[in-house]
Design a protein around this motif. Sequence first.
Motif, PDB file in Angstrom:
ATOM      1  N   SER A 279      41.654  15.577  67.174  1.00 29.82           N
ATOM      2  CA  SER A 279      41.901  15.368  68.544  1.00 29.82           C
ATOM      3  C   SER A 279      43.049  15.484  69.091  1.00 29.82           C
ATOM      4  N   ARG A 280      43.285  15.797  70.510  1.00 35.00           N
ATOM      5  CA  ARG A 280      44.393  16.008  70.881  1.00 35.00           C
ATOM      6  C   ARG A 280      45.012  14.563  71.346  1.00 35.00           C
ATOM      7  N   SER A 281      46.495  14.509  71.223  1.00 35.91           N
ATOM      8  CA  SER A 281      47.104  13.501  71.655  1.00 35.91           C
ATOM      9  C   SER A 281      48.548  13.553  72.270  1.00 35.91           C
ATOM     10  N   SER A 282      49.169  12.450  72.759  1.00 35.77           N
ATOM     11  CA  SER A 282      50.278  12.761  73.217  1.00 35.77           C
ATOM     12  C   SER A 282      51.201  11.510  72.942  1.00 35.77           C
ATOM     13  N   PHE A 283      52.493  11.740  72.947  1.00 35.84           N
ATOM     14  CA  PHE A 283      53.442  10.529  72.799  1.00 35.84           C
ATOM     15  C   PHE A 283      54.567  10.553  73.687  1.00 35.84           C
ATOM     16  N   LEU A 284      54.808   9.515  74.657  1.00 34.75           N
ATOM     17  CA  LEU A 284      56.051   9.303  75.396  1.00 34.75           C
ATOM     18  C   LEU A 284      56.920   8.251  74.788  1.00 34.75           C
ATOM     19  N   ALA A 285      58.005   8.438  74.561  1.00 31.37           N
ATOM     20  CA  ALA A 285      58.773   7.479  74.027  1.00 31.37           C
ATOM     21  C   ALA A 285      58.761   5.913  74.823  1.00 31.37           C
TER      22      ALA A 285
ATOM     23  N   ASP B 258      49.763   3.570  78.666  1.00 34.26           N
ATOM     24  CA  ASP B 258      49.987   5.003  78.757  1.00 34.26           C
ATOM     25  C   ASP B 258      50.395   5.288  79.900  1.00 34.26           C
ATOM     26  N   ALA B 259      50.899   6.773  80.242  1.00 28.73           N
ATOM     27  CA  ALA B 259      51.287   7.162  81.371  1.00 28.73           C
ATOM     28  C   ALA B 259      50.688   6.992  82.763  1.00 28.73           C
ATOM     29  N   ALA B 260      49.516   7.050  82.739  1.00 22.57           N
ATOM     30  CA  ALA B 260      48.597   7.029  83.955  1.00 22.57           C
ATOM     31  C   ALA B 260      48.694   5.417  84.403  1.00 22.57           C
ATOM     32  N   SER B 261      48.961   4.525  83.724  1.00 20.88           N
ATOM     33  CA  SER B 261      48.899   2.971  83.721  1.00 20.88           C
ATOM     34  C   SER B 261      50.407   2.840  84.212  1.00 20.88           C
TER      35      SER B 261
ATOM     36  N   THR C 266      55.984  14.125  72.873  1.00 19.09           N
ATOM     37  CA  THR C 266      55.704  14.982  71.855  1.00 19.09           C
ATOM     38  C   THR C 266      54.043  15.299  72.273  1.00 19.09           C
ATOM     39  N   GLN C 267      53.679  16.861  72.493  1.00 19.35           N
ATOM     40  CA  GLN C 267      52.170  16.893  72.524  1.00 19.35           C
ATOM     41  C   GLN C 267      51.836  17.265  71.013  1.00 19.35           C
ATOM     42  N   PHE C 268      50.699  16.599  70.576  1.00 19.22           N
ATOM     43  CA  PHE C 268      50.315  16.828  69.113  1.00 19.22           C
ATOM     44  C   PHE C 268      48.760  16.751  68.802  1.00 19.22           C
TER      45      PHE C 268
END
Length: 543
Positions: free
Chosen positions: A441-447, A64-67, A298-300
């Motif tokens: 639930s809220r999610s996000s995807f970063l390629a 994930d982005a935070a890591s 994408t935020q989804f």
Amino acid sequence: MKKWLTVLLGILLVAVLAACTADENAGEEGGSEDGEESTSEDSSVLRMNNGAEPTSLDPPIGFDAASWNVLNNLMEGMTRLSQEHEPEEATAENIEVSEDGTEYTFTIREDAKWSNGDDVTAEDFEFAWKRLLDPETASAAAFLGYFIEGGEDFNNGEGSADEVMVEAVNDKELHVTLTAPTNYFLNIISNPAFFPINKEVAEDNEEWFTEAESFVGNGPFSLTEWEHDNEMVLEKNEEYWDAETVQLEEVHFAMVDDSNTEYQLYDSGDLDNSEIPSDLADELLESDEVTIEDQAGTQFYRFNVEEEPFQNEKIRKAFALAVNQEDIVSYVTKMGEEPARGFVSPGFKDANGNDFREESGALVQYDAEEAKQLLEEGMEEEGYDELPEVTLSYNTDDTNKSIAETMQEMYSKNLGVDVTLENTEWNVFLEDQKALEHQFSRSSFLADYADPINFLESFTTDSSMNRTGWANEEYDNLIAQAKEETDEEQRFQHMYEAEQILFEEMPIFPIHFYNQVFLQKDNVDGIVRHPVGYLELKWATKE
């Protein structure tokens, strides 16, 4: 059109060698009163906000982005994304590819060292890549290794580690065999999931990645302090093979999950970078310190199709069509984002030079009247006189909260449905989502790498990234075919068909595509935020 990705994918397709959010006092050290900007005694100390505690600094787990923000600066794989966002030799000084594009031989630099002084070896990479694929590791990133022969079978419990075609030929040579030619493989392995692990250190201490004192990396910086949920301090790694390039002496990562607090720290001089709070967007977006960059993601929102009422396709579609994405980006987030009408973000060109998003089209559009009709039809199909209670879950963040509250109002107005909101901290939220304990639930995807298949493979039946309970055999087959297809036009056709199925059944629906909007002090330069990839501080400077 997004030129960064057009150029990158063009390179990837021509030649193989060219290829998932704290404490408000964090980061306040050195601050000043009355809003006067403070200056650090050491101009080579960069102060940033990570937003949250990393999920894990174990490379295959911190997916994930935070890591990634931290991991990508503490460690390094065989390849690293350059300042131009292209994969280039990193820990590997040489990469050879067979004529058929399925075999890679990596030669590791003689001066590649771990932060404890150990040599980085091919065995460290073999150990790490097989551990990524080991079902006992339970890595959400394991699917990235399915390109390697034997990788998917091992991860699914149908094969052994010995059958994974990653072999340390000697101390400095790693040989890898792929299931099929994969033009973007060198891009994939720049992902932190493919970082090496010091085998000797890991075997001596299985928790080596949990504290600064035990962490061992091979990247531009070393982890010297870690006050959990508050701050991390990184120092320049003198053992790094390219240490001469690294100009910063220290990087301090705060962990503040409120954008208003983050901005206050920036305004007082305690941070060198900041996001822009949405309620200050109109005022701050015109600042000379604002930078806007592309980002593939994408935020989804995810529906749990195993829980009522979202087992019903029409009810899922009703909840999707009742949300006005345009209003959310215009009046809530206000950062110039593009409303999302599909899942794959813009910027990916197919074999004919067409943008994937434009070619695939608008697959979900706000329509309150149709949403109301679909809800009535779905409730009739299920025999509902009243809709079961609906709870929308999101991870703690002021923007996430604002979006959720806006959606709550839209559902009340457009569907006559009262939706309950709940929020939890990131790590708890993520584990609950993985366990299918959220209803909606809220999610996000970063390629993770530069290809549309990376977006779409997340929703195959067995993917650890699915987290909806949804399964579709035709969809799975199309994704499998796309991964094996060498004809680019046919490969993209499989992906177009797959995205259509995804939105015909609607286990998810998107809100907006991401961009990167931030404030940055004038004396900071060289920070690279890859559109597909990770925060990069190797080339950063602070005067």
